[in-house]
Design an enzyme around this catalytic site. Structure first.
Site, PDB file in Angstrom:
ATOM      1  CD  GLN A  13      -4.582 -15.053  -0.932  1.00 20.87           C
ATOM      2  OE1 GLN A  13      -3.915 -15.763  -1.675  1.00 20.87           O
ATOM      3  NE2 GLN A  13      -4.472 -15.092   0.387  1.00 20.87           N
ATOM      4  CB  THR A  50      -4.393  -9.658  -2.113  1.00 21.31           C
ATOM      5  OG1 THR A  50      -4.047 -10.956  -1.607  1.00 21.31           O
ATOM      6  CG2 THR A  50      -5.899  -9.573  -2.276  1.00 21.31           C
ATOM      7  CG  ASP A  63      -9.240 -12.375  -1.419  1.00 26.45           C
ATOM      8  OD1 ASP A  63     -10.099 -12.754  -0.601  1.00 26.45           O
ATOM      9  OD2 ASP A  63      -8.036 -12.291  -1.145  1.00 26.45           O
ATOM     10  NE  ARG A 115     -12.035 -14.236   6.720  1.00 27.20           N
ATOM     11  CZ  ARG A 115     -10.956 -13.531   7.047  1.00 27.20           C
ATOM     12  NH1 ARG A 115     -10.776 -13.159   8.314  1.00 27.20           N
ATOM     13  NH2 ARG A 115     -10.070 -13.179   6.132  1.00 27.20           N
ATOM     14  CG  ASP A 129     -12.229 -14.022   3.295  1.00 26.20           C
ATOM     15  OD1 ASP A 129     -13.184 -14.513   3.932  1.00 26.20           O
ATOM     16  OD2 ASP A 129     -11.056 -14.049   3.716  1.00 26.20           O
ATOM     17  CD1 TRP A 147      -9.112  -9.648   7.671  1.00 18.73           C
ATOM     18  CD2 TRP A 147      -9.714  -8.277   6.029  1.00 18.73           C
ATOM     19  NE1 TRP A 147      -8.010  -9.474   6.870  1.00 18.73           N
ATOM     20  CE2 TRP A 147      -8.364  -8.635   5.850  1.00 18.73           C
ATOM     21  CE3 TRP A 147     -10.322  -7.424   5.108  1.00 18.73           C
ATOM     22  CZ2 TRP A 147      -7.598  -8.151   4.782  1.00 18.73           C
ATOM     23  CZ3 TRP A 147      -9.560  -6.957   4.041  1.00 18.73           C
ATOM     24  CH2 TRP A 147      -8.218  -7.313   3.888  1.00 18.73           C
TER      25      TRP A 147
END
Length: 288
Positions: free
Chosen positions: A150, A120, A173, A262, A194, A264
């Site tokens: 990702q 990532t 991402d 959320r 995310d 992390w």
């Protein structure tokens, strides 16, 4: 004149971040963001143009030619065009500014992704490790698609960063706000899972945040902030932003869960204030 406006933006970013994360009471005027666009281009130190009318035809060549450890802003003007490059701006390329012809006209595009074995952190189309970086009027995107998991468009791993009037497009991402103080103004950011994540102290003002149609079985999550200690002065703040669904998600948004964020890490911190939040966001707001 252009250099003064760039420094004004840097000052504004620090004022806003100090206000939101360090407890200072600051109300900087919006007029500080008044970059004279043509003057910035006219005074560019280097020009990148696909048609050969500049100093270089690729962004990487121009970045390589920029001085190291610069104390003054060094401006690279990237003319309209599609630049399929993976761009890395190292720690020694300090105070570098990339300016384009518009977020729909100057496009930096890559497709590195997790499914193809890229970590990532290393998948970003544009990765910045130097301090004092600024980007204006660019599109930065990763075209890998939701099935590639990702796939970062932009990673910022340094301090004193300003992203102004840019479009940042990907799916999972999209924007890796890895570390440091970061300021995003009038940007358009899209993604699915995310798609704004990291442990930076990042402020987003007047930005369009758009959830896209995710991969099969996926849930959309706008933010995943990773503050790890209760004493850490980091977090994400969204002020006067617009949160909505993309055109491909809108027809099916009732069948796809979309959350504001959320945690992390244990001390994750995210604030949405004075913003419009479309009904694409689940009533719970945050992930259970």
């Amino acid at each position: 004149m252009a250099m003064t406006s760039t420094m004004q933006l840097l000052v504004l970013s620090f004022l806003v971040i100090a206000s939101l994360f360090l407890g200072a009471t600051v109300a900087p005027p919006a007029s500080l963001i008044s970059t004279p666009d043509q003057a910035l281009k006219d005074k560019a130190d280097l020009i990148v143009a696909k048609d050969g009318s500049g100093n270089f035809t690729t962004v990487n060549e121009a970045v390589a030619a920029a001085p190291e450890n610069g104390v003054k802003p060094f401006v690279i003007y990237i003319k309209e065009g599609l630049y399929k490059e993976v761009i890395r701006i190292g720690k020694k390329k300090t105070n570098l500014t990339l300016v384009g012809d518009g977020r729909d006209l100057t496009v930096l595009s890559g497709d590195l992704n997790g499914v193809d074995g890229i970590k990532t952190f290393d998948s970003a189309t544009l990765a910045v490790d130097e301090s004092g970086f600024m980007a204006q009027d660019l599109c930065i995107r990763n075209t890998a698609g939701p099935e590639k998991r990702q796939a970062v468009a932009l990673r910022i791993s340094t301090d004193m960063t300003i992203i102004y009037r840019c479009r940042i497009d990907a799916y999972q991402d999209t924007l890796y706000a890895y570390s440091g103080r970061q300021f995003y103004r009038d940007c358009y950011i899209t993604g699915t899972v995310d798609f704004i994540f990291g442990r930076a102290a990042a402020v987003f003002q007047y930005c369009q945040i758009e959830a896209r149609k995710p991969g099969i079985g996926q849930t959309n999550i706008l933010t995943a902030q990773s503050r790890e200690e209760d004493t850490a002065t980091s977090g994400f703040s969204f002020q006067k932003c617009n949160i909505s669904a993309s055109s491909d998600l809108t027809p099916i948004k009732g069948t796809v869960k979309t959350f504001l964020g959320r945690p992390w890490r244990a001390f994750s911190r995210v604030v949405f204030m004075e913003s419009f939040i479309d009904d694409v966001i689940d009533r719970a707001g945050w992930t259970p």
